[in-house]
Design an enzyme around this catalytic site. Sequence first.
Site, mmCIF file in Angstrom:
data_model
loop_
_atom_site.group_PDB
_atom_site.id
_atom_site.type_symbol
_atom_site.label_atom_id
_atom_site.label_comp_id
_atom_site.label_asym_id
_atom_site.label_seq_id
_atom_site.Cartn_x
_atom_site.Cartn_y
_atom_site.Cartn_z
ATOM 1 N N GLU A 214 0.827 -1.215 0.000
ATOM 2 C CA GLU A 214 0.000 0.000 0.000
ATOM 3 C C GLU A 214 0.852 1.252 0.000
ATOM 4 O O GLU A 214 0.526 2.241 -0.665
ATOM 5 C CB GLU A 214 -0.924 0.001 1.220
ATOM 6 C CG GLU A 214 -1.994 1.075 1.211
ATOM 7 C CD GLU A 214 -1.550 2.396 1.869
ATOM 8 O OE1 GLU A 214 -2.289 3.392 1.750
ATOM 9 O OE2 GLU A 214 -0.473 2.420 2.496
ATOM 10 N N GLU A 241 -7.394 1.927 7.848
ATOM 11 C CA GLU A 241 -6.193 2.720 7.602
ATOM 12 C C GLU A 241 -5.784 3.497 8.843
ATOM 13 O O GLU A 241 -6.395 3.367 9.902
ATOM 14 C CB GLU A 241 -6.415 3.679 6.419
ATOM 15 C CG GLU A 241 -5.742 3.247 5.130
ATOM 16 C CD GLU A 241 -4.223 3.207 5.218
ATOM 17 O OE1 GLU A 241 -3.671 3.711 6.214
ATOM 18 O OE2 GLU A 241 -3.594 2.676 4.308
ATOM 19 N N HIS A 317 4.163 7.590 10.234
ATOM 20 C CA HIS A 317 5.301 7.325 9.344
ATOM 21 C C HIS A 317 6.635 7.697 9.997
ATOM 22 O O HIS A 317 7.531 8.211 9.335
ATOM 23 C CB HIS A 317 5.143 8.061 8.014
ATOM 24 C CG HIS A 317 4.217 7.360 7.061
ATOM 25 N ND1 HIS A 317 4.069 7.735 5.743
ATOM 26 C CD2 HIS A 317 3.378 6.301 7.228
ATOM 27 C CE1 HIS A 317 3.188 6.947 5.150
ATOM 28 N NE2 HIS A 317 2.762 6.064 6.048
#
Length: 789
Positions: A214, A241, A317
């Site tokens: 993804e 998500e 992230h």
Amino acid sequence: FLAPDNSAFQDRYGDNGYSGDPKRKPEVSLYLLREGLAASLVCVFILVLWGLVHLSLQQLVIGRPSGEFNAIRARRHLEQITSVGPRPVGSPENEVLTVGYLIEQIEKIREETAAGPHQITVDVQRPTGTFSIDFLGGFTSFYDRVTNIAVRLEPKSGAQHLILANCHFDTVANSPGASDDAVSCAVMLEVLHSLANLSTPLTHGVIFLFNGAEENILQASHGFITQHQWAKQVRAFINLEAAGVGGKEVVFQTGPENPWLVQAYVHAAKHPFASVVGQEVFQSGIIPSDTDFRIYRDFGNIPGIDLAFIENGFLYHTKYDTADRILTDSIQRAGDNILSVLKYLVTSEKMADTAEYRHGNMVFFDLLGVVAVAYPARVGAILNYMVAAATFIYLAKKASLRGNADLACATGVTILCWFVTLLSVLIVALLITLLGRSMFWYNHFYACVCLYGAATTGKMVFIHTLAKNLYYGGVRLVELGDLYFDVSLLLWVCGLVWLTQQGLCSAYVPMFMVAFPLVTKLLLAKEFKHRGASAKYCVLYLLGLALPYVHFMFLIWVVFEIFTPIMGRSGTELPPEVVLATLVTLATIFLSSYFVSSNITIIFNLFLVMFLLVSSGLFFPYSGDPDSPRPKRVFLQHTTRTFHNLQGQVESQDSGLWINSFDYTAIQHITPHIPEINDTVRTECRQDRPFCGYPWFLPVRFLSKKNWYLPASEVLPSSPLEFSLLSKEETSWGTIKMKFSAKGLPNNSLYLVFNLLNVVLSLSWVESPFHSRTPHTDTHMLFLVLVTG
């Protein structure tokens, strides 16, 4: 606010600011509540509602868990998946270790439930394909043998209609990806376990898709929905998500259309958290992100529900996205919701013929996570217009008694006040930026609220005080307050009508901000007329505003929870002070709609103190605190660049550390610690080279136009990229056909620029040698058909 008759008040206010005919009998009590007491009531009101918002956010699970979903077991899956570290596509951590663990757990569930009424089929798909997408400016993505683990759960008699549950287990290169998206895969494993152990057979089937690509921009989901044999039976999907770490998962987009999916969530979800406002903001494109939802919608033409964790996006992230930061209650609520919604859908008759229930949109939202509300958009439009009509009738009646000119003039003053206030606050934001204190709020959010909120409030109070002294000197303060209440109604109702005409479901928000104050005003009219702003009136007035205000404040929290961290990764070109100052200003203006104050001294002092503190550099933007980190995002690549001319000869070659900052402060806070990284090594864009001559992994040059290049030793991959043009021919219908050969390691990006047509094509692929039983080398072909002109 008004006050009951009191001689002390009369000594202070006289005739409430009225300098006209003293014999005129007032329609209501003339006396205002003490200014300090009124301000205290409003502050308590705002603080109590803000406390309710935060309490609802902390209350992850409402009631006791039913026991159907085991969060402890799901947490063990999460810890095991993240224990291997980052899992970029093509790495052994992603393609071997994580795939092996998932298949092992799935096989255990299949063996455990073999005697039950369900059957489990596992298919490991490794598709190859290509697609174009307009995300990040537009590019073409090519992938080779990415990994999908598709698990089909259905009755032993089979199922014709399937619902898809999707998560991804790959990560970006520097993050263990606990929230994005290992926790979703852990939840799905446990949901699979729960559904497979049901004693009653499911009506429809479920596909649990654990996709392994993804982060390479939605590749594995494209491979499944366009190539897998089960894809044609999928009628709807749920995508899990993350844009943050832990907290609550929010439904932030649904559809397209298919209102029955929203109804299913509202009916079944045990801990609802959903917002049509979030859906319309996300789909507007102002948030630089996308999910697999887009692939299933655009390439599969199937409707779905998109959920994501949004809290603490500062860690998204990054290396701080670890399993220990995700509370077990957060896993429990997500599991409860997904399990209950899937159970509802697999027994729904609408799954058999989704086309019949396709048309129409839904207005949906939750109230502090306690209850979800949903109704058809067409019903919402009718309701909005009814509220608007009633408000215009009320305002017309008031204007006939008072005069249209008063309302028009006051509306003009208010709009001018808003414009001047926003301009003034933006000037303050510009000063903060010029002083080098940008993003001070990144680690000190409430400092931003105090600075820009005080500036907004102070400016509005100043302008209204000026208007009152210069223009409304002969008007009683009680009537002035009533006039500006009507102005707020008028402006909100105009927003309501405009949003409804635009077809936006978010129009329910101004509808709330019109209907509740209007009804409250009408219900308290008798009390107001005879006793003025007594303590009873003030309390009832605030109670009447409580529901729209607490919901609006909840939406404000969502906006800041999303946009504040985004400013840390929005690039070097967008001034973040402008964004945050604008958001705080708008929030303050909207929240002050039905309140008026006249004490500017305290507000000015607060603004002055905050401005001095911010200017002194007291608030540093970043933090390495392990409990609450606020990392600065820097993209650093050790590169070797070789430039060739059109004849294939080497023109130049260099090696260095290529540095990008992903926020506005650039290297301002890095240079004092690493003096070698300074503006003397900043580079300019070479317009004659693709993407300025730098190897962007993704085409995001528009986000970060400031680059630094520090000379360093040469670095070369073990197997350099080989690229060549195999053939070029002009076709009979006026096009040019080119055939290329590209060969290299996994995770390559190839950018082709054709000066003749001014076209840029991005080609990305993944090679995963871990899949093959024998050594191999792949050659990838790219076919381009270009129209001459």
